[in-house]
Design an enzyme around this catalytic site. Structure first.
Site, short mmCIF file in Angstrom:
data_model
loop_
_atom_site.label_atom_id
_atom_site.label_comp_id
_atom_site.label_asym_id
_atom_site.label_seq_id
_atom_site.Cartn_x
_atom_site.Cartn_y
_atom_site.Cartn_z
N GLU A 188 0.81 -1.22 0.00
CA GLU A 188 0.00 0.00 0.00
C GLU A 188 0.84 1.27 0.00
OE1 GLU A 188 -3.41 -0.01 2.75
OE2 GLU A 188 -2.86 -2.07 3.21
N GLU A 228 2.31 -7.83 9.69
CA GLU A 228 0.94 -7.32 9.71
C GLU A 228 0.02 -8.25 10.49
OE1 GLU A 228 -2.55 -6.31 6.40
OE2 GLU A 228 -0.88 -7.62 5.89
#
Length: 922
Positions: free
Chosen positions: A483, A788
């Site tokens: 991202e 993550e």
């Protein structure tokens, strides 16, 4: 006054900085602040600022003060775009030390007169993808080279009668650029001008190019790529989110020995062409064809007769701002630790997940041979190639086409990747010496240190630092591969940890400028910044989570991050700069609370409805995002919304109260008249929350660790119920086998909530837990950054396609410094500090140091059975206390050693000690 100067070579004042930087050449403020490290007990200082002609712009005179941090300029207005010297004198009694440095001021961009020039040969293909497209993995049918844009080359030729004695190139682009003068690269930064909210802010860089200009023919050469402006970025990987055509503008300002000045501006004398980069994209990678006839285009002698004119788009200075903070640079190189040949190419392991690119030395390749470099953060359980980032436009592949050189060194120019491993095809042989990983990040000063006798905790800390380094790249991002977005929630939970490891003051102040620029007219603070027009359109057309524009715990970064910078750096200006934006966000929360009522309370009593009207608890939020127990045993597309649905009603007013509390403190620091009003508002919301959601036995309506951790950590639980709430939190932790079950927002508060309610051993057990979800589970599975997902690699070795480099859960690093090592600030900017090492932390020894505005504050402790030795180094300017199990000692400046007898582990742990020496921050 008779001053005794220190003998030559004994100067003890160092690190002279202006606005948190050493010798900046274009500070973006008219009232700079000066800082230095005094290696002595300063009793007074004097600052003298002079211009290039030697004239005094400011002489502070002697100021009787021990202050050495952020001393504001108080002289006549500084000229724009000028150079200054500053001299500081620091007294310790009658003894005086002196040191010198320099700074430059930014140009007046309101008077910018250089037009934007646009290469004419630009395709305008745009690829747009929705969140649904990304989830289902839909991708483009055409290969990358058929749907990407080439890099544009620009050349401006000019002749000089003589070489200048001073020259500054001031430049920016819509896109990213590299520039050359005299055939040599300008500056050492990469991916300039960096990532900004371009519709509001486009940063202008300033370079000292005096030594790159000569009498006679010169050429300014610029390569212009899509970058964040027109390239692919964000979760969906959509292109052209800010614009679909690249352009640049510049001024080359020169001064000569005879007093003449000259300015060369971008204009219609610039020529353009396509070059060797057939495409260059931040996500997809780049492709360079070394056979291009444009090689050598940066030199004055190159023939550009066949090049095209540019389009003059006129002067537009509306969004131009001086660049602030530290640029992106190549900061480290990592050698290959393993190279092995496979049927699909050579796999190179660099031993560390990074953000950057690969530099290859290529030997004897025939002309036309393609060398392809792919990137990934992990291999699969069997050591085979594994692409861990799924979705659209995330190829992370660079290509070099050989011109047939005997030997060439090649490194991509306009891209970066998140990787540890590279797969290289097109070379017959490859040795470890032929491949180097180049680490890119904003060039911050990493000086924090943490090390223990436990190698696992050391690796955990190193993982946090590497994740910070990889994600502090132009802006604070969530991850460097998928991202690269400036998520506000990720940053606010990690900011305290970040300050321990590096000087992030200027870097985060710059990001806050973008955050304020992105604020909506109704006061909402967006969940990401920079935020593109595409982001706005996508949210407007989406539903559910995809439609979120502002969210509790994310948008509250506008309060939390400035306050953190004030806590750690004593920077009042950052509070001033963000105060109006903070008040506007509070206004939105307050209006929404009054105007919206949750459906389940429609028939409630008038008293209850009046309480609900105080609470910001409606709308879509992320809640305690990624709470582990809500994800277990369910497909991701079903599980992802459970934590938001369960927790948002509580999380939103929790952070509303926290923001109001911080706003009241900020208002008091700034001397604002509304401090009392804000404090009363915070008290009303806190009382309403307790009445609505905290039962008489201290329980909450959502039985998750995160809700208790937040309620306790954000001071929402009445004093009479804190013990009961702490007991319930401990029960929930034990029920999970001493494993954490907290999401993005609550993880920073879990260990402290246990610690402060008398469960120190349980907090230690969670820290040292080795089963997932836990920090050391990742370490045991070879993590070199923070993941993550806690189970990115399953216990059986199965690898999930997720990011292996998200710093948010690295917030625990602040606990390592503050509790295990025991170093924490007790007043803003470390003017006072507490050293309270956890001698029962489960380790034999700890060494740690944090950067403070006054120098390094360090502690090293070692425990052997019933004795402990603690060594502390306190810089001058910091007043510190050593808090021991049985006493508190004032610490002198400099080094001191403390020996003590200690009881068996855990014997002195009780509620009183847990609360002892808590931070005295206002």
């Amino acid at each position: 006054m008779n001053d005794r100067r220190a003998p030559e070579g004994e100067l003890r004042c160092r690190d002279l900085g202006v606005e948190h930087q050493i010798r900046p050449i274009a500070i973006p403020t008219a009232t700079p602040r000066f800082s230095w490290i005094a290696g002595h007990a300063q009793t007074g200082f004097r600052i003298v600022v002079t211009d290039a002609a030697g004239r005094t712009a400011w002489d502070s005179g002697r100021v009787d003060s021990g202050e050495t941090s952020l001393v504001a300029y108080g002289g006549e207005p500084l000229d724009n775009g000028a150079d200054y010297e500053w001299r500081m004198m620091s007294w310790s009694g009658d003894d005086m030390r002196e040191a010198r440095s320099s700074f430059g001021t930014a140009p007046d961009l309101g008077a910018w007169d250089a037009p934007w020039i646009e290469p004419v040969q630009q395709p305008t293909e745009i690829e747009r993808w929705s969140l649904f497209d990304w989830i289902r993995g839909a991708g483009p049918a055409a290969p990358a080279e058929e749907r990407l844009r080439p890099v544009q080359l620009l050349r401006q030729r000019f002749d000089l009668i003589s070489a200048p004695v001073r020259a500054r190139l001031r430049m920016t682009a819509r896109g990213v650029y590299s520039a050359w003068l005299g055939g040599e690269r300008v500056g050492d930064e990469v991916l300039a001008p960096g990532f900004d909210s371009y519709q509001h802010r486009i940063s202008v860089q300033t370079y000292d190019v005096t030594d790159q200009l000569a009498a006679g023919a010169n050429v300014l050469a610029v390569a212009l790529a899509d970058g964040w402006w027109a390239g692919r970025v964000g979760l969906t990987g959509s292109s052209a989110q800010f614009g679909d055509r690249t352009c640049a503008t510049w001024r080359l300002e020169m001064s000569y020995a005879d007093g003449r000045t000259e300015v060369i501006r971008s204009g219609d004398d610039v020529r353009s062409s396509l070059g060797p980069w057939t495409h260059a994209d931040l996500f997809i990678g780049e492709r360079l064809d070394a056979r291009s006839p444009s090689f050598g285009w940066q030199t004055p002698g190159f023939d550009d007769a066949g090049w095209s004119p540019v389009q003059d788009r006129g002067v537009d200075a509306a969004a131009l701002v001086p660049f602030s903070g530290e640029p992106v640079r190549r900061v480290l190189t990592l050698p290959a630790v393993d190279v092995r040949e496979t049927p699909d190419g050579w796999i190179v392991d660099f031993g560390q997940v990074i953000a950057g690119r690969v530099r290859l030395t290529l030997h004897g390749l025939p002309a036309g041979r393609e060398v392809i470099v792919e990137h990934t953060e992990t291999l699969d359980a069997d050591g085979a190639w594994f692409v861990n980032i799924a979705g659209i436009n995330k190829e992370q592949t660079d290509t070099y086409i050989s011109a047939g050189d005997a030997e060439i060194e090649w490194e991509p120019e306009f891209t970066f990747h998140g990787f540890r491993y590279a797969r290289i095809r097109g070379v017959d042989t490859l040795s470890a010496a032929d491949a180097v990983a180049v680490v890119l990040c904003s060039d911050l000063d990493y000086t924090g240190r943490f090390r223990t006798s436990d190698a696992r905790l050391n690796r955990l800390h190193e993982n946090v630092v590497w994740s910070q380094r990889a994600n502090f790249l132009s802006i604070p991002t969530d991850c460097p591969q998928r991202e690269r977005a400036g998520w506000t929630g990720d940053l606010q939970v990690f900011a305290p940890a970040a300050t321990n490891n590096a000087d992030v003051a200027a870097f985060l102040a710059r990001w806050l400028e973008n955050l304020r620029a992105d604020q909506l007219a109704d006061g909402r603070i967006t969940i990401t910044s920079p935020r593109s027009p595409f982001d706005a359109d996508a949210a407007a057309s989406a539903q559910g989570i995809g439609a979120i524009v502002a969210a509790a715990g994310w948008s509250d970064a506008i309060a939390i991050v400035p306050w953190t910078l004030y806590e750690r750096y004593g920077d009042v200006r950052v509070l001033e700069e963000n105060y109006d934006a903070l008040r506007a966000w509070i206004g939105y929360q307050t209006r929404t609370a009054a105007d919206e009522l949750r459906d389940e309370y429609a028939d409630a009593s008038a008293e209850r409805r009046s309480r609900q009207a105080l609470l910001y608890n409606t709308g879509e939020h992320f809640g305690d995002w990624l709470t582990p127990s809500t994800l277990e045993g369910r497909p991701l597309h079903e599980a992802i919304g459970i934590a938001p649905a369960l927790t948002s009603e509580l999380v939103a007013p929790m952070f509303q109260t926290h923001t109001l509390t911080l706003a009241a403190r900020i208002a008091e620091v700034l001397g604002r008249a509304d401090a009392g009003e804000l404090r009363a508002h915070a008290d009303r919301v806190r009382a309403a929350f307790a009445a609505e959601y905290i039962a008489p036995d201290g329980s909450l309506p959502v039985e998750l660790q995160g809700m208790y951790a937040l309620a306790l950590g954000l001071d929402l639980v009445p004093t009479s119920l804190r013990h009961a709430a702490g007991e319930r939190l401990a029960e929930l932790v034990r029920a999970r086998g001493n494993r954490l079950d907290t999401g993005f927002l609550s993880t920073p508060y879990l260990l402290d909530a246990l610690w402060d309610t008398g469960h120190r051993d349980l907090a230690r057990a969670v820290l040292l837990q080795r089963e997932a979800p836990s920090w050391l589970y990742e370490v045991d599975r070879g993590a070199t950054t923070v993941w993550e997902a806690w189970d990115a690699i399953a216990a059986d070795g199965t690898v999930r396609a997720v990011s292996f480099n998200h710093y948010a859960f690295g917030c625990v690093d602040d606990w390592l410094y503050c509790r295990v090592a025991g170093i924490r600030p007790a007043s803003p900017g470390w003017r006072t500090a507490v050293i309270e090492p956890d001698l029962d932390a489960g380790v034999r020894s700890v060494e740690a140091a944090v950067p403070t505005p006054y120098g390094e504050l360090a502690v090293a402790w070692e425990r052997e059975g019933g004795t402990a030795s603690i060594r502390v180094e306190v810089p001058h300017g910091v007043s510190a206390r050593l808090v021991l199990p049985e006493e508190v000692r004032d610490l002198p400046p400099g080094r001191s050693t403390h020996e003590l007898r200690v009881a068996r582990a855990g014997s002195h742990i009780d509620q009183t000690d847990a609360q002892h020496a808590k931070s005295a921050l206002p």
